[in-house]
Motif scaffolding. Structure first.
Motif, short mmCIF file in Angstrom:
data_model
loop_
_atom_site.label_atom_id
_atom_site.label_comp_id
_atom_site.label_asym_id
_atom_site.label_seq_id
_atom_site.Cartn_x
_atom_site.Cartn_y
_atom_site.Cartn_z
N GLY A 174 7.19 -2.17 -9.93
CA GLY A 174 6.62 -0.75 -10.86
C GLY A 174 7.88 0.37 -9.27
N LEU A 175 7.62 0.17 -7.94
CA LEU A 175 8.52 0.60 -7.28
C LEU A 175 10.20 0.95 -7.62
CD1 LEU A 175 6.94 2.80 -5.00
CD2 LEU A 175 7.71 0.60 -3.55
N ASP A 176 10.12 -0.63 -8.08
CA ASP A 176 11.87 -0.20 -8.41
C ASP A 176 12.80 0.09 -7.46
OD1 ASP A 176 14.02 -0.45 -9.89
OD2 ASP A 176 13.46 1.09 -11.08
N ALA A 177 12.27 0.03 -6.24
CA ALA A 177 12.79 0.71 -4.87
C ALA A 177 14.33 0.24 -5.18
CB ALA A 177 12.52 -0.19 -3.42
N ALA A 178 14.47 -1.24 -5.43
CA ALA A 178 16.00 -1.24 -5.82
C ALA A 178 16.47 0.32 -6.43
CB ALA A 178 16.51 -2.15 -6.14
N HIS A 179 16.41 0.86 -7.44
CA HIS A 179 17.36 1.59 -7.79
C HIS A 179 16.25 3.36 -7.82
CE1 HIS A 179 17.30 -1.19 -10.77
NE2 HIS A 179 18.69 -0.99 -11.15
N HIS A 180 15.28 3.22 -6.45
CA HIS A 180 15.02 4.78 -5.93
C HIS A 180 15.11 3.94 -4.35
CE1 HIS A 180 13.47 3.86 -9.75
NE2 HIS A 180 14.06 5.46 -9.48
N PRO A 181 16.48 4.20 -3.31
CA PRO A 181 17.18 4.18 -2.23
C PRO A 181 15.99 4.59 -1.44
CG PRO A 181 18.62 5.35 -2.90
CD PRO A 181 18.02 4.62 -4.06
N GLY A 182 15.71 5.79 -1.29
CA GLY A 182 14.71 7.27 -0.87
C GLY A 182 13.52 6.04 -0.65
N LEU A 183 12.69 5.01 -1.28
CA LEU A 183 11.47 4.97 -1.43
C LEU A 183 11.22 3.44 -0.68
CD1 LEU A 183 10.37 4.88 -5.07
CD2 LEU A 183 9.38 5.90 -2.93
N GLU A 184 11.06 3.70 0.70
CA GLU A 184 10.91 1.88 1.86
C GLU A 184 9.21 1.56 2.38
OE1 GLU A 184 12.86 1.07 6.00
OE2 GLU A 184 12.40 2.82 5.41
N VAL A 185 9.06 0.84 1.73
CA VAL A 185 7.70 -0.05 2.42
C VAL A 185 7.98 -0.62 3.85
CG1 VAL A 185 5.81 -1.77 2.17
CG2 VAL A 185 7.50 -0.87 -0.17
N VAL A 186 6.98 0.30 4.96
CA VAL A 186 8.32 0.05 6.47
C VAL A 186 6.79 -0.38 7.18
CG1 VAL A 186 8.63 2.63 6.25
CG2 VAL A 186 6.04 2.60 6.76
N PHE A 187 5.43 -0.85 6.64
CA PHE A 187 5.14 -1.72 6.59
C PHE A 187 4.13 -1.88 5.48
CE2 PHE A 187 0.66 -2.55 8.63
CZ PHE A 187 0.95 -3.05 10.32
N GLU A 188 4.12 -3.71 6.15
CA GLU A 188 3.05 -4.11 4.59
C GLU A 188 2.44 -5.61 5.65
OE1 GLU A 188 5.68 -6.19 2.28
OE2 GLU A 188 5.47 -8.10 2.48
N ALA A 189 0.99 -5.88 5.45
CA ALA A 189 0.47 -6.67 6.75
C ALA A 189 -1.40 -7.26 4.95
CB ALA A 189 -0.80 -6.34 7.42
N ASP A 190 -1.10 -8.29 5.42
CA ASP A 190 -1.95 -9.27 4.08
C ASP A 190 -3.76 -8.85 5.31
OD1 ASP A 190 -3.91 -10.27 3.49
OD2 ASP A 190 -2.89 -12.80 3.18
N MET A 191 -4.18 -8.11 4.48
CA MET A 191 -6.07 -7.50 5.01
C MET A 191 -7.18 -8.62 4.55
SD MET A 191 -7.18 -5.41 3.03
CE MET A 191 -6.35 -4.61 0.90
N GLN A 192 -6.56 -9.33 2.89
CA GLN A 192 -7.51 -10.28 2.62
C GLN A 192 -8.56 -9.26 2.42
OE1 GLN A 192 -8.85 -13.08 6.14
NE2 GLN A 192 -6.72 -13.19 6.52
N TRP A 193 -8.33 -8.00 2.11
CA TRP A 193 -9.67 -7.30 1.37
C TRP A 193 -10.55 -6.78 2.02
CZ3 TRP A 193 -7.14 -7.09 -3.47
CH2 TRP A 193 -6.55 -8.22 -4.78
N LEU A 194 -10.30 -7.14 2.82
CA LEU A 194 -11.72 -6.99 3.93
C LEU A 194 -11.54 -5.05 3.93
CD1 LEU A 194 -12.54 -10.15 5.29
CD2 LEU A 194 -13.83 -9.17 3.17
N GLU A 195 -12.58 -4.33 4.44
CA GLU A 195 -12.51 -3.35 4.95
C GLU A 195 -11.54 -3.21 6.50
OE1 GLU A 195 -15.34 0.62 6.16
OE2 GLU A 195 -15.16 0.24 3.80
N PRO A 196 -12.83 -3.85 7.27
CA PRO A 196 -12.49 -4.35 8.47
C PRO A 196 -10.90 -4.61 9.31
CG PRO A 196 -14.92 -5.01 8.33
CD PRO A 196 -13.63 -4.82 7.37
N ASN A 197 -10.74 -5.33 8.19
CA ASN A 197 -8.36 -5.99 8.36
C ASN A 197 -8.10 -4.73 8.08
OD1 ASN A 197 -10.19 -8.11 8.94
ND2 ASN A 197 -9.52 -9.16 7.19
N ALA A 198 -7.83 -3.91 7.05
CA ALA A 198 -7.71 -2.89 7.20
C ALA A 198 -7.47 -1.49 7.65
CB ALA A 198 -7.87 -2.14 5.21
N ARG A 199 -8.07 -1.69 8.20
CA ARG A 199 -8.47 -0.25 9.33
C ARG A 199 -7.66 -0.58 10.70
NH1 ARG A 199 -13.77 3.13 11.45
NH2 ARG A 199 -12.34 4.18 13.07
N ARG A 200 -7.63 -2.09 11.16
CA ARG A 200 -7.25 -2.98 11.79
C ARG A 200 -5.49 -3.02 12.21
NH1 ARG A 200 -9.79 -6.90 12.58
NH2 ARG A 200 -8.55 -8.47 11.47
#
Length: 228
Positions: A174-200
């Motif tokens: 849906g992001l289709d970053a290949a055709h929209h080079p101005g969109l960049e995912v600068v950080f990704e992480a597996d927070m395992q569905w859990l709020e404390p992990n996401a906060r960290r």
């Protein structure tokens, strides 16, 4: 399909238990949740418990795997040894729970796989959402909202579960970053569905990147953890 709430899930269960051989028998359903640390799973159990209370001949045994696939495997094995009439399982991980579910199914116990899928087809039915479409819708909304330009953080659900994989894949489509080079995912992480992990993980993202335009989290607790 949509994820079934209590009455709908019980209706599906009764269809599987409606054979004449089961007439006048007390029915026992074993239900294993992957993790009750997610509030919506607590609500799901409450819905099922309330729906089951309307049927005196029905007993539901609830178990919480506490985010441990080995514990959840033991739940399935225990249900089979107890000779329950039906197993409902929301598996923590697809691959790790595929064989235990298949063994229960091969032993003649009907199995409803709920919300998170397993591999193969050795189960009675699956009830769940189209998580790839959910991710795709999020990606399309983000692309349009940011006007095709922005720095994005993706906080992923457990990536050994099918919803996490599908929400990630759909999001990138849906992001289709290949055709929209101005969109960049600068950080990704597996927070395992859990709020404390996401906060960290969000703290790590903020420490590394002075400007973040939007955060996409795969579930509500993840989004709340990022917000905090």
């Amino acid at each position: 399909m949509k994820v079934a709430r209590g009455p709908a899930l019980l209706a599906a269960a009764f269809v599987l238990l409606a054979a004449p051989a089961h007439a006048q028998k007390r029915h026992v359903i074993g239900m294993s949740q992957c993790n009750l640390g997610e509030p919506w799973r607590q609500q799901m159990n409450a819905d099922v418990r309330n729906a089951a209370a309307a049927h005196p001949g029905l007993e539901v045994i609830f178990k919480d795997a506490q985010n441990d696939s080995l514990v959840q495997r033991s739940h399935v094995e225990e249900f089979v040894s107890q000779k329950v009439d039906l197993i409902v399982i929301s598996p923590r991980e697809a691959a790790a729970l595929t064989r235990p579910v298949a063994q229960a199914y091969e032993a003649g116990v009907p199995v409803i796989v709920l919300d998170r899928a397993v591999l193969g087809d050795k189960f009675t039915c699956f009830i769940g959402a189209d998580n790839r479409q959910i991710g795709r819708a999020a990606g399309e909304w983000i692309r349009k909202t940011l006007g095709g330009k922005g720095r994005i953080v993706e906080l992923m659900g457990l990536m050994t579960s099918t919803p996490g994989q599908d929400r990630h894949t759909g999001f990138r489509e849906g992001l289709d970053a290949a055709h929209h080079p101005g969109l960049e995912v600068v950080f990704e992480a597996d927070m395992q569905w859990l709020e404390p992990n996401a906060r960290r993980e969000m703290e790590s993202a903020l420490a590394r990147f002075p400007r973040i335009d939007l955060v996409y989290a795969h579930n509500d607790p993840g989004a709340h953890g990022a917000y905090l």
